[in-house]
Design an enzyme around this catalytic site. Structure first.
Site, PDB file in Angstrom:
ATOM      1  N   GLU A  35       1.245  -1.030   0.138  1.00 39.64           N
ATOM      2  CA  GLU A  35      -0.026  -0.111   0.125  1.00 39.64           C
ATOM      3  C   GLU A  35       0.661   1.336  -0.001  1.00 39.64           C
ATOM      4  OE1 GLU A  35      -3.299   1.088  -0.327  1.00 39.64           O
ATOM      5  OE2 GLU A  35      -2.446   2.656  -0.283  1.00 39.64           O
ATOM      6  N   LEU A  39      -4.007   1.721   4.608  1.00 42.45           N
ATOM      7  CA  LEU A  39      -4.203   1.055   4.674  1.00 42.45           C
ATOM      8  C   LEU A  39      -6.031   1.434   4.841  1.00 42.45           C
ATOM      9  CD1 LEU A  39      -2.409  -1.304   6.827  1.00 42.45           C
ATOM     10  CD2 LEU A  39      -2.267  -0.808   4.944  1.00 42.45           C
ATOM     11  N   CYS A  43     -12.136   4.105   0.119  1.00 45.05           N
ATOM     12  CA  CYS A  43     -13.561   3.694   1.364  1.00 45.05           C
ATOM     13  C   CYS A  43     -12.767   4.659   3.002  1.00 45.05           C
ATOM     14  CB  CYS A  43     -13.957   2.494   1.225  1.00 45.05           C
ATOM     15  SG  CYS A  43     -15.127   1.820   2.697  1.00 45.05           S
ATOM     16  N   GLY A 181     -22.248  17.293 -11.693  1.00 42.86           N
ATOM     17  CA  GLY A 181     -22.745  15.652 -11.784  1.00 42.86           C
ATOM     18  C   GLY A 181     -23.665  15.265 -10.154  1.00 42.86           C
ATOM     19  N   GLY A 183     -24.520  12.548  -9.338  1.00 40.48           N
ATOM     20  CA  GLY A 183     -24.501  10.834  -9.217  1.00 40.48           C
ATOM     21  C   GLY A 183     -24.405  10.819  -7.515  1.00 40.48           C
ATOM     22  N   ILE A 185     -22.435  10.948  -5.407  1.00 39.18           N
ATOM     23  CA  ILE A 185     -21.499  11.382  -4.301  1.00 39.18           C
ATOM     24  C   ILE A 185     -21.612  12.532  -4.717  1.00 39.18           C
ATOM     25  CG2 ILE A 185     -19.346  12.078  -4.240  1.00 39.18           C
ATOM     26  CD1 ILE A 185     -18.128   9.371  -4.971  1.00 39.18           C
ATOM     27  N   GLU A 204     -26.142  18.240 -13.882  1.00 39.66           N
ATOM     28  CA  GLU A 204     -27.009  17.398 -14.834  1.00 39.66           C
ATOM     29  C   GLU A 204     -26.805  16.743 -15.839  1.00 39.66           C
ATOM     30  OE1 GLU A 204     -25.752  14.023 -12.966  1.00 39.66           O
ATOM     31  OE2 GLU A 204     -25.663  13.411 -15.820  1.00 39.66           O
ATOM     32  N   ASP A 312     -12.628  -1.301  -7.893  1.00 40.49           N
ATOM     33  CA  ASP A 312     -12.907  -0.216  -8.978  1.00 40.49           C
ATOM     34  C   ASP A 312     -11.923  -0.060  -9.552  1.00 40.49           C
ATOM     35  OD1 ASP A 312     -14.347   0.543  -6.967  1.00 40.49           O
ATOM     36  OD2 ASP A 312     -13.363   2.634  -6.461  1.00 40.49           O
ATOM     37  N   HIS A 446     -45.103  -3.793  14.647  1.00 40.70           N
ATOM     38  CA  HIS A 446     -45.376  -2.332  14.477  1.00 40.70           C
ATOM     39  C   HIS A 446     -44.992  -1.831  15.508  1.00 40.70           C
ATOM     40  CE1 HIS A 446     -48.304  -0.036  12.884  1.00 40.70           C
ATOM     41  NE2 HIS A 446     -48.968  -0.114  14.585  1.00 40.70           N
TER      42      HIS A 446
HETATM   43  P1  FAD Z   1      -9.883   1.510  -3.391  1.00 34.79           P
HETATM   44  O1  FAD Z   1     -10.710   1.926  -2.386  1.00 34.79           O
HETATM   45  O2  FAD Z   1      -9.283   2.796  -4.103  1.00 34.79           O
HETATM   46  O3  FAD Z   1      -8.404   1.515  -2.933  1.00 34.79           O
HETATM   47  C1  FAD Z   1      -7.063   1.074  -3.696  1.00 34.79           C
HETATM   48  C2  FAD Z   1      -5.736   1.514  -2.899  1.00 34.79           C
HETATM   49  O4  FAD Z   1      -5.119   0.848  -3.533  1.00 34.79           O
HETATM   50  C3  FAD Z   1      -5.512   2.627  -2.045  1.00 34.79           C
HETATM   51  O5  FAD Z   1      -5.470   2.580  -0.824  1.00 34.79           O
HETATM   52  C4  FAD Z   1      -4.690   2.928  -3.078  1.00 34.79           C
HETATM   53  O6  FAD Z   1      -3.470   4.088  -2.152  1.00 34.79           O
HETATM   54  C5  FAD Z   1      -3.744   1.716  -3.483  1.00 34.79           C
HETATM   55  N1  FAD Z   1      -2.174   1.588  -4.572  1.00 34.79           N
HETATM   56  C6  FAD Z   1      -2.457   2.060  -5.308  1.00 34.79           C
HETATM   57  N2  FAD Z   1      -2.302   1.833  -7.078  1.00 34.79           N
HETATM   58  C7  FAD Z   1      -1.075   1.769  -5.974  1.00 34.79           C
HETATM   59  C8  FAD Z   1       0.044   0.990  -5.690  1.00 34.79           C
HETATM   60  N3  FAD Z   1       0.952   1.478  -7.248  1.00 34.79           N
HETATM   61  N4  FAD Z   1       1.119   0.691  -5.416  1.00 34.79           N
HETATM   62  C9  FAD Z   1       0.673  -0.198  -3.523  1.00 34.79           C
HETATM   63  N5  FAD Z   1      -0.647   0.932  -3.141  1.00 34.79           N
HETATM   64  C10 FAD Z   1      -0.966   1.372  -4.664  1.00 34.79           C
HETATM   65  N6  FAD Z   1     -18.413   2.924  -2.264  1.00 34.79           N
HETATM   66  C11 FAD Z   1     -19.844   2.367  -1.157  1.00 34.79           C
HETATM   67  O7  FAD Z   1     -19.940   0.511  -1.289  1.00 34.79           O
HETATM   68  N7  FAD Z   1     -20.153   2.641  -0.551  1.00 34.79           N
HETATM   69  C12 FAD Z   1     -20.709   4.266   0.232  1.00 34.79           C
HETATM   70  O8  FAD Z   1     -20.715   4.957   0.757  1.00 34.79           O
HETATM   71  C13 FAD Z   1     -19.062   5.035  -0.570  1.00 34.79           C
HETATM   72  N8  FAD Z   1     -18.927   6.180  -0.756  1.00 34.79           N
HETATM   73  C14 FAD Z   1     -17.848   6.839  -1.357  1.00 34.79           C
HETATM   74  C15 FAD Z   1     -17.980   8.291  -1.647  1.00 34.79           C
HETATM   75  C16 FAD Z   1     -16.509   8.565  -1.885  1.00 34.79           C
HETATM   76  C17 FAD Z   1     -16.554  10.593  -1.190  1.00 34.79           C
HETATM   77  C18 FAD Z   1     -16.025   7.920  -2.730  1.00 34.79           C
HETATM   78  C19 FAD Z   1     -15.341   9.004  -3.573  1.00 34.79           C
HETATM   79  C20 FAD Z   1     -16.579   6.533  -3.400  1.00 34.79           C
HETATM   80  C21 FAD Z   1     -17.298   6.441  -2.221  1.00 34.79           C
HETATM   81  N9  FAD Z   1     -17.219   5.067  -2.280  1.00 34.79           N
HETATM   82  C22 FAD Z   1     -19.118   3.928  -2.100  1.00 34.79           C
HETATM   83  C23 FAD Z   1     -16.638   3.968  -3.531  1.00 34.79           C
HETATM   84  C24 FAD Z   1     -15.578   3.352  -2.400  1.00 34.79           C
HETATM   85  O9  FAD Z   1     -14.396   4.079  -1.847  1.00 34.79           O
HETATM   86  C25 FAD Z   1     -14.775   2.457  -3.705  1.00 34.79           C
HETATM   87  O10 FAD Z   1     -15.757   1.541  -4.275  1.00 34.79           O
HETATM   88  C26 FAD Z   1     -13.975   1.125  -3.218  1.00 34.79           C
HETATM   89  O11 FAD Z   1     -13.146   2.165  -2.379  1.00 34.79           O
HETATM   90  C27 FAD Z   1     -12.903   0.640  -3.716  1.00 34.79           C
HETATM   91  O12 FAD Z   1     -12.461  -0.402  -3.199  1.00 34.79           O
HETATM   92  P2  FAD Z   1     -11.122  -1.050  -3.291  1.00 34.79           P
HETATM   93  O13 FAD Z   1     -10.188  -1.614  -2.942  1.00 34.79           O
HETATM   94  O14 FAD Z   1     -10.985  -1.645  -5.161  1.00 34.79           O
HETATM   95  O15 FAD Z   1      -9.772   0.431  -3.983  1.00 34.79           O
END
Ligand code: FAD
Length: 467
Positions: A35, A39, A43, A181, A183, A185, A204, A312, A446
């Site tokens: 990372e 950590l 999210c 936007g 959506g 967020i 939008e 993602d 209820h």
């Molecule tokens: P991420 O959470 O993006 O984590 C990826 C990690 O990889 C990061 O820590 C990054 O630093 C690390 N990384 C990247 N490249 C490298 C590299 N080369 N070397 C080492 N580390 C690296 N989702 C929901 O389900 N509910 C919600 O209410 C919700 N609210 C949200 C609100 C906001 C404002 C935002 C922006 C997003 C929200 N989301 C929500 C979406 C959610 O945060 C993401 O879908 C989720 O975090 C994706 O998880 P992930 O593990 O794929 O990646």
């Protein structure tokens, strides 16, 4: 260069990566997780958790403002937004530390630094101090997540033009804000900032706010935003941006071609996210991408055996719970415990934490018909439930979309108080292949908001009767 050898190397410690790492360790794999930032990923640190902490505090403030209408006298002295902000950061920090604890408890090696796929089974990690570590692993899981999408002409500057990352770090509520936007967020920020007194305009391009949600649930939120004096421009294009000494001016073209200039202190651009797949060395292993996303086969395996991708970076809904589930599916396959081959996209819940909340899964009636179902819908209004009226939460609907012949539940779309919680009863029913009859037959306490779900199911079975 130090070398670490593992069964699984996870690149990225968001809700995809860290959940996968824990599950893999539970299944007996030796795991390292890499990372570059904190950590917990987006999210925990800059997404779901801090935003929900802000929303929670906004709601306490809004209830305090409404207390007078309920006969409660409060000597309210406003709010200190810096404290609100700090509270959201402490929730994020606490959970990130919780992930560190879980890594330790599950004997997962945490490697801090930026990882690059450097060859088959190899990730080279460079720490912030320049130190390099080579991780050699039988399996690799790419979980590098996503970043806010920038659009030409509206680039983030962190001052006047904000990304969601910047908006979560504000220590002061802007007097006015345009949100580009609408959506999930965008709507959540509109809810928070408007509650704390910011004058909000939303722009939008598509015909409704929350474009991927059911049109009627989106309308419930639209109407509520309108009541709160949030200006909403749907079907509207942003043409150009000018930064001024006092803020921003946004030229827009409304439905029908009429042009207008909106002015505000800040512009928040929340028009989607881009997968973090550039510059991580995918090409060194021959891993394909499609419009930035990594295509995956069963068990989230990429075109290269032993390399998996989740969350993602994959073109499934960009949600934390999807990332986590994909992580579990991938590592269970690696460990020889394969179950489900992929996330069931008909049963992914979506949740928008506005007031009222929006929650859904599965098909809308329109999409179900396009798919060939003879789909119909049953709609029960929140105002028909005693608990909703008693708790001042009468605005809302529960809609069940079902097949008219088999009565199979095809989707559910809720707008209303606690909708993100009560949705799950219908999701469990769908996953368990239950019918609306089973939901209607089950005795619900209820008065509860869950009675709205029972009543919607009763409509399908011959009539709702409750108040
Ligand atoms: P991420 O959470 O993006 O984590 C990826 C990690 O990889 C990061 O820590 C990054 O630093 C690390 N990384 C990247 N490249 C490298 C590299 N080369 N070397 C080492 N580390 C690296 N989702 C929901 O389900 N509910 C919600 O209410 C919700 N609210 C949200 C609100 C906001 C404002 C935002 C922006 C997003 C929200 N989301 C929500 C979406 C959610 O945060 C993401 O879908 C989720 O975090 C994706 O998880 P992930 O593990 O794929 O990646």
């Amino acid at each position: 260069m130090n070398t670490v050898t593992t069964d699984l190397a996870v690149l990225g410690a968001g809700p995809g990566g860290y959940v996968a790492a824990i599950r893999a360790a539970q299944l007996g794999l030796k795991v390292a997780i890499i990372e570059k930032n904190k950590l917990g990923g987006v999210c925990l640190n800059i997404g779901c958790i801090p935003s929900k902490a802000l929303i929670h505090q906004a709601e306490i403030y809004s209830h305090a403002l409404e207390a007078e209408n309920m006969g409660i006298k409060l000597d309210l002295k406003g709010f200190n937004y810096e404290t609100v902000y700090k509270k959201s950061r402490s929730a994020a920090d606490r959970l990130s530390k919780g992930v560190a604890f879980l890594m330790k408890k599950n004997k997962i090696e945490v490697i801090e630094g930026t990882g690059t796929l450097s060859g088959p089974g190899k990730i080279t990690v460079k720490s912030s101090s320049g130190e390099e570590i080579l991780v050699e692993s039988t399996n690799i899981l790419v979980a590098t997540g996503s970043s806010p999408r920038q659009i030409p002409g509206f680039e983030f500057d962190g001052k006047q033009v904000l990304s969601s990352d910047d908006a979560l770090m504000l220590k002061k509520v802007p007097e006015s804000m345009i949100i580009l936007g609408a959506g999930a967020i965008g709507c959540e920020f509109a809810h928070v900032m408007n509650t704390f007194g910011s004058e909000i305009s939303m722009v939008e391009m598509l015909p409704q706010i929350l474009p991927t949600e059911d049109k009627d649930t989106a309308k419930v939120l639209h109407d509520s935003f309108k009541k709160r004096k949030i200006s909403i421009f749907t079907g509207t294009k942003a043409l150009g941006l000018k930064k001024t000494a006092s803020g921003v001016e946004l030229d827009i073209e409304k439905e029908g071609g009429k042009k207008e200039t909106l002015k505000a202190e800040k512009l928040l651009v929340v028009v989607g996210r881009v997968p973090n797949t550039a510059g991580i060395g995918l090409e060194n292993l021959g891993i394909e991408t499609d419009r930035g996303f990594i295509p995956v086969k069963d068990y989230n395996e990429t075109n290269i055996p032993g390399v998996y991708a989740i969350g993602d970076v994959v073109a499934t809904p960009l949600l934390a719970h999807v990332a986590s589930k994909e992580g579990e599916i991938a590592v269970e396959h690696m460990a020889g415990h394969a179950g489900r081959k992929s996330v069931d996209l008909t049963a992914v819940p979506g949740a928008v934490y506005t007031e009222p909340e929006i929650a859904s899964f599965g098909l809308t009636k329109e999409k179900a018909i396009l798919k060939g179902f003879d789909a119909v819908e049953a709609v029960f209004p929140y105002r028909g439930a005693g608990k909703a009226v008693a708790t001042d939460a009468a605005d809302g609907i529960v809609k069940i979309v079902y097949a008219s012949d088999t009565k199979e539940i095809l989707g559910a779309h809720l707008a209303g108080s606690r909708a993100t919680e009560i949705l799950h009863e219908l999701l469990l029913a769908k996953n368990s292949e239950l019918l609306p009859y089973d939901v209607a037959e089950m005795i619900h306490a209820h008065p509860t908001l869950s009675e709205t779900v029972m009543e919607a199911a009763k409509i399908i079975e011959g009539g709702a009767i409750h108040i």
